[in-house]
Every structure is written in C-alpha cells, then in structure tokens.
Design a protein around this motif. Structure first.
Motif, short mmCIF file in Angstrom:
data_model
loop_
_atom_site.label_atom_id
_atom_site.label_comp_id
_atom_site.label_asym_id
_atom_site.label_seq_id
_atom_site.Cartn_x
_atom_site.Cartn_y
_atom_site.Cartn_z
N UNK A 26 69.14 -69.60 -91.96
CA UNK A 26 69.25 -68.14 -92.07
C UNK A 26 68.00 -67.54 -92.71
N UNK A 27 67.36 -68.27 -93.62
CA UNK A 27 66.13 -67.78 -94.25
C UNK A 27 65.03 -67.55 -93.21
N UNK A 28 64.96 -68.44 -92.22
CA UNK A 28 63.97 -68.28 -91.16
C UNK A 28 64.23 -67.00 -90.38
N UNK A 29 65.49 -66.79 -90.02
CA UNK A 29 65.87 -65.58 -89.28
C UNK A 29 65.60 -64.33 -90.10
N UNK A 30 65.93 -64.38 -91.40
CA UNK A 30 65.74 -63.22 -92.27
C UNK A 30 64.25 -62.87 -92.38
N UNK A 31 63.40 -63.88 -92.55
CA UNK A 31 61.96 -63.63 -92.67
C UNK A 31 61.41 -62.99 -91.41
N UNK A 32 61.84 -63.47 -90.26
CA UNK A 32 61.35 -62.91 -88.99
C UNK A 32 61.73 -61.44 -88.86
N UNK A 33 62.95 -61.13 -89.27
CA UNK A 33 63.40 -59.73 -89.19
C UNK A 33 62.69 -58.87 -90.23
N UNK A 34 62.51 -59.42 -91.42
CA UNK A 34 61.85 -58.67 -92.49
C UNK A 34 60.41 -58.35 -92.11
N UNK A 35 59.75 -59.29 -91.45
CA UNK A 35 58.38 -59.09 -91.03
C UNK A 35 58.29 -58.40 -89.67
N UNK A 36 59.47 -58.10 -89.08
CA UNK A 36 59.54 -57.43 -87.78
C UNK A 36 58.71 -58.16 -86.74
N UNK A 37 58.89 -59.48 -86.69
CA UNK A 37 58.13 -60.31 -85.76
C UNK A 37 59.08 -61.29 -85.08
N UNK A 38 59.58 -60.93 -83.89
CA UNK A 38 60.56 -61.77 -83.21
C UNK A 38 59.98 -63.11 -82.78
N UNK A 39 58.65 -63.21 -82.71
CA UNK A 39 58.04 -64.48 -82.33
C UNK A 39 58.27 -65.57 -83.37
N UNK A 40 58.58 -65.16 -84.60
CA UNK A 40 58.79 -66.13 -85.67
C UNK A 40 60.25 -66.52 -85.83
N UNK A 78 50.38 -71.42 -87.23
CA UNK A 78 49.37 -71.06 -86.24
C UNK A 78 49.31 -69.57 -85.95
N UNK A 79 50.47 -68.89 -85.93
CA UNK A 79 50.50 -67.53 -85.40
C UNK A 79 50.85 -66.45 -86.42
N UNK A 80 51.18 -66.83 -87.63
CA UNK A 80 51.45 -65.82 -88.65
C UNK A 80 50.18 -65.58 -89.46
#
Length: 457
Positions: free
Chosen positions: A172-186, A296-298
């Motif tokens: 869930x932390x991974x999902x939360x970080x992606x949403x917080x950073x507004x980056x669906x690629x992560x 690589x991409x963040x």
C-alpha cells in the motif's frame, strides 16, 4: 437482485470454474483459518423497484450460485436472478453440468465451510449515474483496474499470518507514494501490465499476448509455484546471482543471502524472467522491479552520473508527444537491461535503444501496439530476448548495429511520404528533439538524421 440489461452475458467457462475450485483447495490446505477474498462487488440500490442491480461481480456471483445450488439443491433468498442472453444460458448449463460431475470435490469444500470463509468488498451506490460511470470505467479501462489488488490478496494468503500485515502495508505504501506524487507510472498496475508481463511473455517471434486482466493474473497467480520449504526459495543462475542456490528468510520475513550487509531491493538476486514462487518470493520479486523502475524513472531518486545522463536523454526525447507504446517499449528495454547489466554502459544502451525504437517512430504514420509487436516479430531476433539473454552489453549493441531494416529507415528517408515531406508533424518534432539533444543542425535535420547511428557516443 437483478442483472441490468446493459450488463454483458455470463461468460465464465469450465476452465475458469475449475481454476476457482483449485484455488479454494489450495487455500483450504494452506490457510484454512483465514478468509478467502473474492474481490469487490458493486451494486446499485434501485429504490424505485426495491432491488439491487449487479453492476460489477456478475461472473463470480453467478458461479457461486451454481456451486451453491449443486450442493444444497436450492437458492438463497433473493437469488432468483434472470438471464436474458443465450450466451449466459449456454455457459450456465455447461458449468452446472461440470459442478454435477465435480460433486465429490464440492462436498469436501462444503465440509471445510468454504461459503462461510468467502469475503467480499461490497460497494452500494444509490446514484444510477455514478453506477454507470463506474461500470464504464471498469469495462473501458480493463487491465488498469484491480490487477494489483487481486495479486496482493492472492499472495498474502501464502504468507504466515504475522507477515501479512507487513507485506500489505509495504504494498500500500507503493500505491500511496505514486498517488501522492501524482505519477501513475510508479504504481504497481503499470509495473505489472506494461513492464513485467510484457518482458516475461513477449518471447520469440510468434506469440505476444496483450496484457488484459485475465492474462496478467494468469501469469502472476496461476503460473507461480508453490514451495514445500517454509522459509526458503530456489534461486536461479543469472548475472545477478552466480553464487547462491537458495534464498532464505527469518521467521520475521528478513531476506538472508549472506553475512554481508543487507542488499538493496533493486539488487536482489532475481532475474526478470525467472519462475516466481507464491507468497514471500512474489512480494520480493515485485519489490525488486518496482525499486529498479523507480530508480530509473523517478527524478527524485539519487543517481549516478551514468543514470542521470540516461534519464535526461529519456525525458528529452520520450515526452508525451511520443507514442505511449514507444515510451513503454523503452521502459521495458531499460528495466530489462538494468536487471542484466546494472549501470554498465547504461547511457550507451539508451542511445542504441532509441536508435532502434526511433526507426519505428519514423516509419509509421501512427504508432500502435501492433507496430511494437511487429518490430519484435519481423526482426532476426526479439530485442527483449537479446537483452535478457546477453552475457555482455556489446552483444545487445551488436544486434542493433546489424539491424539493416532499422538503418535503412534513416538512410533511405523512410520518414518521408511520396511528396518528399515528413509524414506528419509528430515525426518531425521527434527529429527536431533528436537534433537538439545531439547538437545537430535543426534546419538541416532531414539530412542530419540520415547518419543517426554515428551519433551514438
């Protein structure tokens, strides 16, 4: 409870019912005290007709109804659902017949009180417009919905109870970080759908399945392995592992490889195409490739100069103006390359990959998914296979150097139409970005780009 007219037919076949029964049997054998998560069900509360419309969950609920009817000879109150499509009737008849033939298996599941252990997330909407919107998003976006949730629930069941909360929180932390950073690629949906599934399944030069939900879940659920050893998993020889044969864990889920300092997640000794074991091994495999992708991409991750140069190159060329299929193809190549060779000649690698992928952009007026698949089919070998199987970076570079069809597109003006003009503005903007990045004469770009291969540093 009713099925609205806009719903599709009941399409589960015998193979899907068989898969469900097998999954239940594995669950009873390994985790009999835990609940079995069946996913979410969306209902519309129709107050006018005093009923609930099934928006999402028809396939599972119908299958459960058939199994329940075979075991108990009746339906539960409110289960008098009507099916108006002939396809539904055909599949219901076939699956009910299969249930009759499987009565011995069903009786064992009944004795294990399987129906008391099933758990759903039930969502009820009292707004029909909202319900329709959700239905449309489910059916139009397909693979992007729910894959990570299903995988998490499936593999959590293979973990000891005390580790389940830990792994669920990490996920869930991974999902939360992606949403917080507004980056669906992560997020994990992108990782499984666009990177891991394709790298693992797009092999050879014949079969390239599209990553719909069923295909992805088959690869990362059904095609994973069980292990008889509680805290150990087999390791496979690869460039990241030339020493160890088995991966062991403490009872608290801590990975043990040697007495040396702990490995960073992106350095776990896995290979991207290796077999995956259920439970702990699956979660660590996921952690590794998410860590690589994020590294690589963040842009916020600290990187070496080699990787920084490559990321600058990627961001300069693979903008939103570039086809997303080519962007994702490049991401696949870079993750697979890093997995095999780490940072060795990484900046040179992305230049070679762009030379190879860029030819697809120049040749095609529109770049579709099929263009990517055809580039893998029609070459002397699949680029993904070459990257994953190479022992040295130069094997990858040599393969691309020898791609005559790729070179021909640049040298023979494969990007021009019959009027000797660039086929469209998107292609021309890509050529301009290339020339700017390599400090070439933009005004003379149609001549400059002919020597594209020689630009690779």
């Amino acid at each position: 409870m009713v099925i609205p007219d806009y719903q599709r037919a009941y399409t589960w076949d015998v193979a899907k019912v068989q898969e469900l029964l097998q999954d239940w049997e594995e669950y009873i054998a390994s985790s009999p005290k835990q609940t079995y998560y069946m996913g979410s069900v969306l209902l519309f509360a129709n107050t006018k007709d005093a009923n609930f419309q099934i928006i999402d969950g028809q396939q599972r609920l119908t299958t459960l109804t058939l199994i329940y009817y075979q075991l108990f000879g009746s339906l539960l109150k409110g289960q008098n659902v009507q099916y108006n499509q002939s396809v539904s009737g055909f599949n219901i008849a076939k699956n009910l017949n299969f249930a009759k033939q499987s009565i011995a298996r069903l009786e064992k599941l009944k004795d294990s009180e399987i129906f008391h252990k099933l758990e759903f997330t039930v969502i009820v909407s009292d707004n029909q417009d909202h319900a329709f919107a959700f239905f449309d998003s489910q059916n139009n976006r397909g693979v992007s919905l729910g894959v990570d949730d299903y995988l998490k629930a499936y593999h959590l069941r293979a973990l000891p109870e005390k580790l389940q909360e830990q792994k669920a929180k990490s996920w869930e932390d991974i999902t939360f970080k992606a949403r917080k950073e507004d980056n669906h690629l992560l997020d994990l949906k992108h990782l499984f759908n666009e990177i891991l599934f394709k790298v693992r399944q797009w092999k050879g030069q014949s079969h390239f399945p599209y990553p719909n939900k069923t295909e992805v879940l088959t690869e990362f659920q059904k095609n994973t392995y069980s292990t008889e050893t509680k805290n150990a998993f087999r390791l496979f020889p690869n460039n990241n592992n030339m020493r160890y044969h088995q991966l062991e864990y403490t009872d608290n889920g801590v990975l043990l490889v040697s007495a040396e300092k702990p490995l960073a997640k992106k350095d776990y000794p896995f290979a991207i195409r290796q077999p995956i074991y259920k439970g702990q091994n699956f979660f660590d495999y996921t952690d590794k490739y998410h860590a690589i992708f994020r590294f690589l991409f963040n842009t916020k991750e600290q990187k070496s100069l080699e990787i920084e140069n490559a990321l600058h190159f990627y961001n300069a060329l693979y903008t939103k103006d570039m086809s997303e299929y080519l962007r994702y193809y490049m991401q696949m190549c870079l993750v697979a390359y890093y997995d095999n060779f780490k940072e060795e000649l990484f900046f040179k690698a992305i230049q070679y990959f762009d030379y190879y992928l860029g030819a697809i952009r120049l040749e095609k007026y529109y770049v579709r998914q099929e263009a990517i698949k055809n580039s893998l089919k029609n070459a002397s070998n699949s680029l993904l296979d070459v990257i994953c199987n190479a022992y040295l970076p130069n094997e990858v570079f040599s393969f691309i150097n020898k791609a005559k069809a790729t070179e021909s597109i640049y040298v023979n003006n494969g990007f021009l139409n019959g009027k000797k003009e660039v086929k469209n503005k998107v292609i021309d903007r890509y050529i301009q970005r290339l020339c700017k990045l390599y400090h070439k004469d933009i005004d003379n770009r149609l001549i400059e780009v002919k020597s594209r291969k020689q630009w690779i540093a």
